[in-house]
Write a protein that holds these residues in place. Structure first.
Motif, PDB file in Angstrom:
ATOM      1  N   TYR A 427      60.213  13.741 -70.028  1.00 40.80           N
ATOM      2  CA  TYR A 427      58.631  12.815 -70.416  1.00 40.80           C
ATOM      3  C   TYR A 427      57.968  13.222 -69.169  1.00 40.80           C
ATOM      4  N   ARG A 428      56.385  13.044 -69.333  1.00 42.28           N
ATOM      5  CA  ARG A 428      55.580  13.214 -68.241  1.00 42.28           C
ATOM      6  C   ARG A 428      54.691  12.452 -68.453  1.00 42.28           C
ATOM      7  N   LEU A 429      54.080  11.763 -67.930  1.00 48.33           N
ATOM      8  CA  LEU A 429      52.432  12.055 -67.722  1.00 48.33           C
ATOM      9  C   LEU A 429      51.219  12.242 -67.369  1.00 48.33           C
ATOM     10  N   THR A 430      50.215  11.953 -67.901  1.00 43.50           N
ATOM     11  CA  THR A 430      49.323  12.311 -67.749  1.00 43.50           C
ATOM     12  C   THR A 430      47.707  11.207 -67.752  1.00 43.50           C
ATOM     13  N   PHE A 431      47.584  10.924 -66.503  1.00 41.70           N
ATOM     14  CA  PHE A 431      46.855  10.827 -65.528  1.00 41.70           C
ATOM     15  C   PHE A 431      45.130  10.671 -66.013  1.00 41.70           C
ATOM     16  N   ARG A 432      44.182  10.469 -66.123  1.00 41.62           N
ATOM     17  CA  ARG A 432      42.934  10.472 -66.539  1.00 41.62           C
ATOM     18  C   ARG A 432      41.775   9.654 -65.761  1.00 41.62           C
ATOM     19  N   PHE A 433      40.746  10.629 -65.334  1.00 44.63           N
ATOM     20  CA  PHE A 433      39.983   9.791 -65.133  1.00 44.63           C
ATOM     21  C   PHE A 433      38.333  10.203 -65.334  1.00 44.63           C
ATOM     22  N   TYR A 434      38.115   9.706 -66.119  1.00 44.28           N
ATOM     23  CA  TYR A 434      36.611  10.069 -66.506  1.00 44.28           C
ATOM     24  C   TYR A 434      35.510  10.149 -65.843  1.00 44.28           C
ATOM     25  N   GLY A 435      34.394  10.546 -65.432  1.00 49.76           N
ATOM     26  CA  GLY A 435      33.326  10.622 -64.546  1.00 49.76           C
ATOM     27  C   GLY A 435      34.259  10.412 -63.114  1.00 49.76           C
ATOM     28  N   PRO A 436      35.216  11.450 -62.627  1.00 49.14           N
ATOM     29  CA  PRO A 436      35.636  10.995 -61.574  1.00 49.14           C
ATOM     30  C   PRO A 436      34.660  11.259 -60.597  1.00 49.14           C
ATOM     31  N   LYS A 437      34.692   9.942 -59.423  1.00 52.20           N
ATOM     32  CA  LYS A 437      33.890   9.230 -58.008  1.00 52.20           C
ATOM     33  C   LYS A 437      35.007   9.124 -56.888  1.00 52.20           C
ATOM     34  N   GLY A 438      34.684   9.109 -55.793  1.00 53.25           N
ATOM     35  CA  GLY A 438      35.891   8.776 -55.011  1.00 53.25           C
ATOM     36  C   GLY A 438      36.253   9.568 -54.373  1.00 53.25           C
ATOM     37  N   GLY A 439      37.263   9.246 -53.988  1.00 54.92           N
ATOM     38  CA  GLY A 439      38.591  10.369 -53.744  1.00 54.92           C
ATOM     39  C   GLY A 439      39.371  10.974 -55.290  1.00 54.92           C
ATOM     40  N   VAL A 440      39.657  10.540 -56.050  1.00 59.34           N
ATOM     41  CA  VAL A 440      39.221  11.842 -57.299  1.00 59.34           C
ATOM     42  C   VAL A 440      38.174  12.707 -57.011  1.00 59.34           C
ATOM     43  N   ALA A 441      37.389  12.529 -57.497  1.00 60.69           N
ATOM     44  CA  ALA A 441      36.285  13.857 -57.754  1.00 60.69           C
ATOM     45  C   ALA A 441      36.827  14.871 -55.999  1.00 60.69           C
ATOM     46  N   ASP A 442      36.636  14.254 -54.925  1.00 60.39           N
ATOM     47  CA  ASP A 442      36.683  15.261 -54.219  1.00 60.39           C
ATOM     48  C   ASP A 442      37.972  15.706 -53.402  1.00 60.39           C
ATOM     49  N   GLY A 443      39.470  15.403 -54.209  1.00 59.09           N
ATOM     50  CA  GLY A 443      40.511  15.923 -54.575  1.00 59.09           C
ATOM     51  C   GLY A 443      41.357  15.048 -53.137  1.00 59.09           C
ATOM     52  N   THR A 444      41.455  13.918 -52.193  1.00 63.57           N
ATOM     53  CA  THR A 444      41.822  13.365 -51.751  1.00 63.57           C
ATOM     54  C   THR A 444      42.611  12.198 -51.695  1.00 63.57           C
ATOM     55  N   TYR A 445      42.002  11.826 -53.391  1.00 62.27           N
ATOM     56  CA  TYR A 445      43.136  10.582 -54.058  1.00 62.27           C
ATOM     57  C   TYR A 445      43.915  11.376 -54.112  1.00 62.27           C
ATOM     58  N   PHE A 446      45.077  10.608 -55.087  1.00 64.51           N
ATOM     59  CA  PHE A 446      46.785  10.778 -55.680  1.00 64.51           C
ATOM     60  C   PHE A 446      46.819   9.259 -56.231  1.00 64.51           C
ATOM     61  N   PRO A 447      47.579   9.263 -57.598  1.00 61.78           N
ATOM     62  CA  PRO A 447      47.818   7.866 -57.948  1.00 61.78           C
ATOM     63  C   PRO A 447      49.101   7.566 -57.110  1.00 61.78           C
ATOM     64  N   PRO A 448      49.727   6.169 -56.625  1.00 60.76           N
ATOM     65  CA  PRO A 448      50.735   6.213 -56.210  1.00 60.76           C
ATOM     66  C   PRO A 448      51.954   6.558 -56.578  1.00 60.76           C
ATOM     67  N   PRO A 449      53.413   7.304 -56.265  1.00 56.16           N
ATOM     68  CA  PRO A 449      54.332   7.474 -56.704  1.00 56.16           C
ATOM     69  C   PRO A 449      54.666   6.126 -57.512  1.00 56.16           C
ATOM     70  N   LEU A 450      55.281   6.889 -58.910  1.00 60.53           N
ATOM     71  CA  LEU A 450      56.927   5.602 -59.139  1.00 60.53           C
ATOM     72  C   LEU A 450      57.566   5.516 -58.919  1.00 60.53           C
ATOM     73  N   VAL A 451      58.105   4.254 -59.089  1.00 56.24           N
ATOM     74  CA  VAL A 451      58.890   3.699 -58.297  1.00 56.24           C
ATOM     75  C   VAL A 451      60.312   3.907 -59.262  1.00 56.24           C
ATOM     76  N   LYS A 452      61.366   4.250 -58.827  1.00 57.88           N
ATOM     77  CA  LYS A 452      62.755   4.180 -60.142  1.00 57.88           C
ATOM     78  C   LYS A 452      62.949   2.653 -60.171  1.00 57.88           C
ATOM     79  N   ARG A 453      63.091   1.530 -60.784  1.00 58.88           N
ATOM     80  CA  ARG A 453      63.598   0.160 -60.193  1.00 58.88           C
ATOM     81  C   ARG A 453      65.020   0.207 -60.787  1.00 58.88           C
ATOM     82  N   SER A 454      65.307   1.390 -61.878  1.00 62.75           N
ATOM     83  CA  SER A 454      66.791   0.794 -62.088  1.00 62.75           C
ATOM     84  C   SER A 454      67.397   2.772 -63.194  1.00 62.75           C
TER      85      SER A 454
END
Length: 454
Positions: A427-454
């Motif tokens: 599967y894959r994930l889609t993360f949305r930010f409506y009304g982006p601001k800060g690092g999301v708006a200027d392209g400098t931010y990315f969500p943290p990595p997904l960590v596989k626990r098991s």
């Protein structure tokens, strides 16, 4: 060969055989012009690939338009969908959708009624036949009068409008409309507002005649037959972006060239072996996007300029995307180690206290899990299809937020922080930010990595 191509939405290996032709095409004698095109090799293999990908962007919109009209839609009439009851890739489950196909012309406009909305995100988005956003009606674009009566008119149209109507000019005659009203924590109130949006024409504009085009789905994309209808398809809707004339000319030249049987066979082979592979490869970055922490941020969405590759990929994997100033979409099919997400594993996504999702959204945020081919939300016994601010999320003692993705709830996970995923399936994930601001708006931010626990 697997058809699950990360973020590509392009199961190229699942198409028909490269030797398949239609009986009509196989028996059609080439015209002198067609033979000349083939003999002169007027276009390269790369030209064929580029023209096919470009043309596919328009075919995807036509395919959805045909499906909508087959449902019995009436032009310039809004259809209010129940929350979640939409049928296209990557739906936004945070909003109630209303939809329409709109026709305007030199003598007719479409009147749109927008109710007063306070403290809740909304927009009425208009897109052309290539998936380009040509207008949004909301409090950001119409700050002086964000509600009331609006007239969407073809540029230059001479139409007498009702008093106190705000005119919005658009460059095209035919449009797809999506109205979105944020559901928030009071769905009944949102739905009541949704039903106050309406539209009607000032007269009786002539709806378009859809050009003939091949039937296809995302697992069986068209081959050489895409070019058979290229002239009519291109004539049916002008691309409003500058600089597309070269691609259009290539598509028309190929359409002429394939009237020669030998050239038709060549183009079919190039489409199956190169064009679809090029599209799949480009899908990893949604064309010209950027990636970090296993998340991809598109270069363009909603409006594309010269990024025709990104436009086709968005139309294929998330049709009707809005502009990046309205919403930023991050997509991931990989964990932090670059391994495909799969429901056999448990993943965590942890946001530190000083970078929680609301930090980057003026309105709302959410994350959904979808299948990697059709991009539809994944059914599960809890009927839970997203995590967002209304999920009743639990925060850590240090103020951080951890989200969990797994087929079964991890023992230490708060139930509200867990999104069920399909056991044994990618599967894959889609993360949305409506009304982006800060690092999301200027392209400098990315969500943290997904960590596989098991």
């Amino acid at each position: 060969m697997s058809c699950l191509i990360a973020l590509a939405f392009v199961p190229a290996a699942c198409n028909r055989s490269s030797t398949e032709t239609t009986p009509a095409a196989a028996s059609t004698a080439p015209s002198p012009a067609a033979a000349a095109v083939a003999k002169a090799a007027a276009y390269t293999d790369q030209d064929i690939s580029d023209a096919w990908i470009y043309l596919l962007g328009r075919l995807l919109v036509l395919r959805q338009q045909k499906a909508d009209l087959a449902e019995g839609w009436k032009w310039n009439t809004m259809i209010h969908r129940k929350p979640g009851a939409v049928d296209w890739p990557n739906p936004n489950l945070d909003v109630a959708y209303s939809e329409a196909w709109v026709a305007v012309d030199e003598n007719n406009c479409t009147l749109v009624t927008v109710p007063k909305v306070t403290g809740r995100y909304y927009t009425v988005q208009f897109l052309n036949g290539w998936g380009e956003t040509v207008a949004n009606i909301n409090e950001r674009t119409q700050a002086a009068h964000p509600s009331g009566e609006f007239a969407v008119c073809l540029q230059g149209a001479n139409v007498k409008l009702p008093a106190n109507t705000t005119r919005i000019d658009v460059p095209v005659k035919y449009m797809r409309v999506l109205a979105r009203v944020e559901l928030g924590d009071n769905w009944d109130e949102a739905v009541a507002l949704q039903h106050k949006f309406s539209m009607r024409s000032t007269g009786a504009p002539t709806p378009p005649t859809l050009p003939a085009f091949p039937d296809f789905d995302v697992q069986h994309l068209p081959g050489v037959e895409a070019f058979e209808s290229a002239p009519a398809v291109l004539d049916s809707e002008k691309d409003i972006n500058a600089g597309m004339e070269g691609l259009e000319a290539k598509a028309r030249a190929i359409a002429e060239g394939i009237r020669d049987p030998a050239e038709r066979a060549r183009v079919e082979k190039v489409v199956r072996e190169k064009a679809q592979a090029d599209l799949a490869k480009a899908g990893a970055l949604i064309g010209h996007g950027t990636t970090k922490n296993g998340w991809v941020r598109p270069h363009a969405a909603g409006t594309y300029g010269d990024d025709w590759l990104g436009r086709t990929l968005v139309n294929l994997g998330g049709i009707w995307a809005n502009r990046l100033d309205e919403v930023i979409y991050y997509k991931s099919s990989m964990d932090g180690d670059g391994v495909q997400l799969n429901g056999d594993h448990v993943y965590t996504l942890t946001f530190p206290k000083d970078a929680l999702p609301p930090t980057f959204a003026n309105y709302f945020w959410s994350v959904i899990a979808v299948d990697p081919i059709h991009a539809r939300v994944l059914p599960n016994p809890k009927n839970r299809f997203l995590l967002n601010r209304e999920s009743g999320l639990k925060y850590g003692d240090d103020g951080s937020l951890t989200l969990y993705f797994a087929a079964e709830k991890p023992a230490d996970a708060p139930d509200s922080n867990w999104l069920p995923t399909p056991k044994g399936k990618d599967y894959r994930l889609t993360f949305r930010f409506y009304g982006p601001k800060g690092g999301v708006a200027d392209g400098t931010y990315f969500p943290p990595p997904l960590v596989k626990r098991s």
